[in-house]
Design a protein around this motif. Structure first.
Motif, PDB file in Angstrom:
ATOM      1  N   SER A 173       0.831  -1.216   0.000  1.00 56.66           N
ATOM      2  CA  SER A 173       0.000   0.000   0.000  1.00 56.66           C
ATOM      3  C   SER A 173       0.863   1.264   0.000  1.00 56.66           C
ATOM      4  N   LYS A 174       1.972   1.213   0.755  1.00 61.39           N
ATOM      5  CA  LYS A 174       2.887   2.357   0.774  1.00 61.39           C
ATOM      6  C   LYS A 174       3.516   2.573  -0.601  1.00 61.39           C
ATOM      7  N   ARG A 175       3.930   1.481  -1.222  1.00 61.80           N
ATOM      8  CA  ARG A 175       4.502   1.584  -2.568  1.00 61.80           C
ATOM      9  C   ARG A 175       3.460   2.061  -3.567  1.00 61.80           C
ATOM     10  N   GLN A 176       2.217   1.629  -3.361  1.00 59.02           N
ATOM     11  CA  GLN A 176       1.131   2.051  -4.238  1.00 59.02           C
ATOM     12  C   GLN A 176       0.868   3.552  -4.085  1.00 59.02           C
ATOM     13  N   ALA A 177       0.968   4.052  -2.843  1.00 57.90           N
ATOM     14  CA  ALA A 177       0.767   5.486  -2.595  1.00 57.90           C
ATOM     15  C   ALA A 177       1.843   6.319  -3.275  1.00 57.90           C
ATOM     16  N   GLU A 178       3.051   5.736  -3.403  1.00 59.34           N
ATOM     17  CA  GLU A 178       4.156   6.449  -4.055  1.00 59.34           C
ATOM     18  C   GLU A 178       3.964   6.590  -5.562  1.00 59.34           C
ATOM     19  N   LEU A 179       2.969   5.886  -6.108  1.00 59.28           N
ATOM     20  CA  LEU A 179       2.671   6.033  -7.526  1.00 59.28           C
ATOM     21  C   LEU A 179       2.027   7.384  -7.825  1.00 59.28           C
ATOM     22  N   GLU A 180       1.540   8.048  -6.769  1.00 59.87           N
ATOM     23  CA  GLU A 180       1.058   9.430  -6.881  1.00 59.87           C
ATOM     24  C   GLU A 180       2.102  10.350  -6.268  1.00 59.87           C
ATOM     25  N   ILE A 181       2.743  11.173  -7.098  1.00 60.85           N
ATOM     26  CA  ILE A 181       3.770  12.107  -6.606  1.00 60.85           C
ATOM     27  C   ILE A 181       3.095  13.423  -6.261  1.00 60.85           C
ATOM     28  N   LYS A 182       3.203  13.827  -4.998  1.00 60.16           N
ATOM     29  CA  LYS A 182       2.523  15.034  -4.529  1.00 60.16           C
ATOM     30  C   LYS A 182       3.519  16.140  -4.184  1.00 60.16           C
ATOM     31  N   SER A 183       3.036  17.377  -4.257  1.00 59.41           N
ATOM     32  CA  SER A 183       3.869  18.529  -3.910  1.00 59.41           C
ATOM     33  C   SER A 183       4.055  18.594  -2.400  1.00 59.41           C
ATOM     34  N   THR A 184       5.279  18.863  -1.988  1.00 60.14           N
ATOM     35  CA  THR A 184       5.581  18.987  -0.554  1.00 60.14           C
ATOM     36  C   THR A 184       5.592  20.437  -0.095  1.00 60.14           C
ATOM     37  N   ILE A 185       5.425  21.398  -1.036  1.00 57.38           N
ATOM     38  CA  ILE A 185       5.447  22.827  -0.701  1.00 57.38           C
ATOM     39  C   ILE A 185       4.409  23.577  -1.534  1.00 57.38           C
ATOM     40  N   ASP A 186       4.053  24.783  -1.081  1.00 57.33           N
ATOM     41  CA  ASP A 186       3.316  25.725  -1.928  1.00 57.33           C
ATOM     42  C   ASP A 186       4.343  26.392  -2.835  1.00 57.33           C
ATOM     43  N   GLY A 187       4.017  26.576  -4.108  1.00 61.38           N
ATOM     44  CA  GLY A 187       4.990  27.217  -4.987  1.00 61.38           C
ATOM     45  C   GLY A 187       4.531  27.299  -6.422  1.00 61.38           C
ATOM     46  N   VAL A 188       5.501  27.510  -7.303  1.00 62.04           N
ATOM     47  CA  VAL A 188       5.250  27.634  -8.736  1.00 62.04           C
ATOM     48  C   VAL A 188       6.026  26.539  -9.464  1.00 62.04           C
ATOM     49  N   VAL A 189       5.395  25.939 -10.467  1.00 64.59           N
ATOM     50  CA  VAL A 189       6.064  24.905 -11.269  1.00 64.59           C
ATOM     51  C   VAL A 189       7.068  25.607 -12.189  1.00 64.59           C
ATOM     52  N   LEU A 190       8.353  25.394 -11.925  1.00 65.82           N
ATOM     53  CA  LEU A 190       9.414  26.019 -12.720  1.00 65.82           C
ATOM     54  C   LEU A 190       9.677  25.236 -14.009  1.00 65.82           C
ATOM     55  N   SER A 191       9.475  23.936 -13.967  1.00 61.77           N
ATOM     56  CA  SER A 191       9.604  23.109 -15.173  1.00 61.77           C
ATOM     57  C   SER A 191       8.788  21.841 -14.980  1.00 61.77           C
ATOM     58  N   ALA A 192       8.244  21.357 -16.091  1.00 56.09           N
ATOM     59  CA  ALA A 192       7.478  20.107 -16.091  1.00 56.09           C
ATOM     60  C   ALA A 192       7.707  19.447 -17.439  1.00 56.09           C
ATOM     61  N   LYS A 193       8.391  18.309 -17.424  1.00 57.06           N
ATOM     62  CA  LYS A 193       8.790  17.678 -18.679  1.00 57.06           C
ATOM     63  C   LYS A 193       8.830  16.168 -18.512  1.00 57.06           C
ATOM     64  N   LYS A 194       8.247  15.469 -19.482  1.00 55.80           N
ATOM     65  CA  LYS A 194       8.294  14.000 -19.452  1.00 55.80           C
ATOM     66  C   LYS A 194       9.717  13.536 -19.739  1.00 55.80           C
ATOM     67  N   PRO A 195      10.178  12.501 -19.046  1.00 62.54           N
ATOM     68  CA  PRO A 195      11.559  12.026 -19.261  1.00 62.54           C
ATOM     69  C   PRO A 195      11.710  11.332 -20.594  1.00 62.54           C
ATOM     70  N   ASP A 196      12.915  11.433 -21.151  1.00 60.33           N
ATOM     71  CA  ASP A 196      13.184  10.699 -22.380  1.00 60.33           C
ATOM     72  C   ASP A 196      13.704   9.307 -22.025  1.00 60.33           C
ATOM     73  N   SER A 197      14.022   8.529 -23.022  1.00 60.09           N
ATOM     74  CA  SER A 197      14.437   7.140 -22.790  1.00 60.09           C
ATOM     75  C   SER A 197      15.718   7.039 -21.989  1.00 60.09           C
ATOM     76  N   SER A 198      16.640   7.996 -22.200  1.00 59.85           N
ATOM     77  CA  SER A 198      17.920   7.934 -21.472  1.00 59.85           C
ATOM     78  C   SER A 198      17.720   8.188 -19.996  1.00 59.85           C
ATOM     79  N   SER A 199      16.785   9.120 -19.645  1.00 65.48           N
ATOM     80  CA  SER A 199      16.546   9.398 -18.230  1.00 65.48           C
ATOM     81  C   SER A 199      15.889   8.213 -17.551  1.00 65.48           C
ATOM     82  N   GLU A 200      15.034   7.501 -18.265  1.00 65.93           N
ATOM     83  CA  GLU A 200      14.398   6.325 -17.685  1.00 65.93           C
ATOM     84  C   GLU A 200      15.402   5.203 -17.478  1.00 65.93           C
ATOM     85  N   ALA A 201      16.485   5.250 -18.242  1.00 64.61           N
ATOM     86  CA  ALA A 201      17.515   4.208 -18.093  1.00 64.61           C
ATOM     87  C   ALA A 201      18.419   4.481 -16.910  1.00 64.61           C
ATOM     88  N   GLY A 202      18.168   5.625 -16.214  1.00 63.66           N
ATOM     89  CA  GLY A 202      18.935   5.911 -15.004  1.00 63.66           C
ATOM     90  C   GLY A 202      20.129   6.794 -15.224  1.00 63.66           C
TER      91      GLY A 202
END
Length: 375
Positions: A173-202
């Protein structure tokens, strides 16, 4: 008649030239006009100049985490204002979904075993009653004792299986909850970008989401061992940036690190030179500042009362500082001993006294003995 007219005009011209020459000599005799001032007793402080970098007071950076799951959905966009707890992105993890199903089956199996054991134990109780009527209670207990012990052992094992699968469920259940990434602060989104294949490879990658709190930015720099003795939390700071000309910000020392940060140069040279990180809170309107801006932090230290002059009144030709004072209508060069500089003022320790008229912003041709006129 014409001859007399020309003679008269010539005489008038000569007289005008002589008058002009006389006036010109009188102006020169007075010398250039200068502005003067006297030394004043004022409270001053020395300024410690520390290079710094503008930083966000609070930020959250989210990177791709293949071990937790793949990005399923990005729910925010650049420039969006968000609150703490906002869901930023959702992940998907097929392996985790399989584990969830396996855990459900394991829990159901453990409950079935427990129910089965409860049913057998009830049947054994009924059997004991029947035997008791035939051979007595004591004999009946002796006969069913081995079977009862076996059932109790199996029931305990079934309870342990259920407990273990319940613990696994909590972890899942804890791991399942981590599938939703939530904001830990009030603020402004400075960047939002889907990762490419190289970033997913670590590999080294840009963050999926970067959130920052733009209000209450800070500036950080480094202090030497000696400077840490002059700086304390709460001291006032003036912050300036070459990128934003003609503007300055007020600040206050938030924190001086207890542990030093040794410079790479010091490590390579084998020296023991250390520097201590200092953090300054910037107040006021900081819209013109951006994270990463290079700034100069002017930290006010060593307050005291001193005799001062405007810094423009003091000259330095590489030998010893000096000023020009007006004496008997002439500029007189006078060497002085200076102390600390505080903004547009400089401390005068020796060389001039109260009542001396010191020239400020004199002409370029000002020199010792030149006749001057005080404005």
């Amino acid at each position: 008649m014409k001859k007399k007219t020309w003679i008269a005009l010539g005489i008038i011209s000569i007289v005008l030239v002589m008058i002009s020459f006389s006036v010109y000599r009188q102006v020169l005799a007075k010398g250039p006009s200068v502005k003067t001032t006297e030394i004043k007793q004022e409270e001053i402080s020395s300024l410690l100049m520390v290079p710094g970098t503008v930083q966000l007071q609070a930020e959250q950076i989210v990177y791709a985490t293949p071990d937790k799951g793949e990005l399923k959905e990005l729910l925010v966009k650049e420039g969006q204002t968000i609150k703490k707890g906002t869901v930023l992105a959702k992940l998907q993890n097929p392996q985790l979904e399989l584990e969830i199903e396996q855990n459900k089956i394991a829990i159901e199996s453990a409950n079935l075993k427990i129910n089965q054991m409860d049913k057998k134990m009830k049947e054994l109780k009924d059997k004991e009653k029947t035997l008791a009527e035939q051979i007595g209670k004591e004999e009946a207990k002796k006969q069913i004792a081995p079977e009862q012990e076996q059932l109790e052992m199996e029931k305990k094992l079934a309870d342990l299986d259920l407990k273990q699968t319940s613990l696994q469920k909590n972890m899942i259940s804890k791991r399942q909850a981590e599938l939703e990434i939530k904001s830990t602060i009030d603020g402004v989104v400075l960047s939002a970008k889907k990762p490419d294949s190289s970033s997913e490879a670590g590999t080294m990658a840009e963050p999926i989401v970067h959130i920052g709190k733009l209000e209450g930015m800070t500036a950080s720099g480094l202090l030497s061992e000696y400077d840490t003795l002059k700086v304390n939390s709460g001291q006032k700071v003036i912050i300036k940036s070459d990128a934003v000309q003609g503007q300055e910000w007020q600040g206050e020392i938030m924190k001086i690190a207890i542990l030093p940060q040794q410079s790479q140069a010091g490590i390579q040279n084998g020296s023991q030179a250390v520097q201590y990180p200092v953090t300054v809170k910037i107040s006021g309107d900081t819209k013109a500042l951006k994270p990463g801006f290079q700034v100069i932090m002017e930290i006010e230290t060593d307050k005291k009362s001193a005799t001062v002059l405007p810094i423009d009144a003091v000259h330095d030709d590489g030998d010893k500082p000096y000023v020009f004072i007006v004496k008997n209508g002439k500029a007189q060069k006078q060497k002085v001993k200076t102390g600390i500089t505080s903004g547009e003022r400089i401390e005068i320790l020796e060389g001039i006294g109260k009542g001396d008229q010191v020239i400020v912003n004199g002409p370029d041709n000002l020199k010792n003995g030149l006749e001057v006129t005080v404005k």
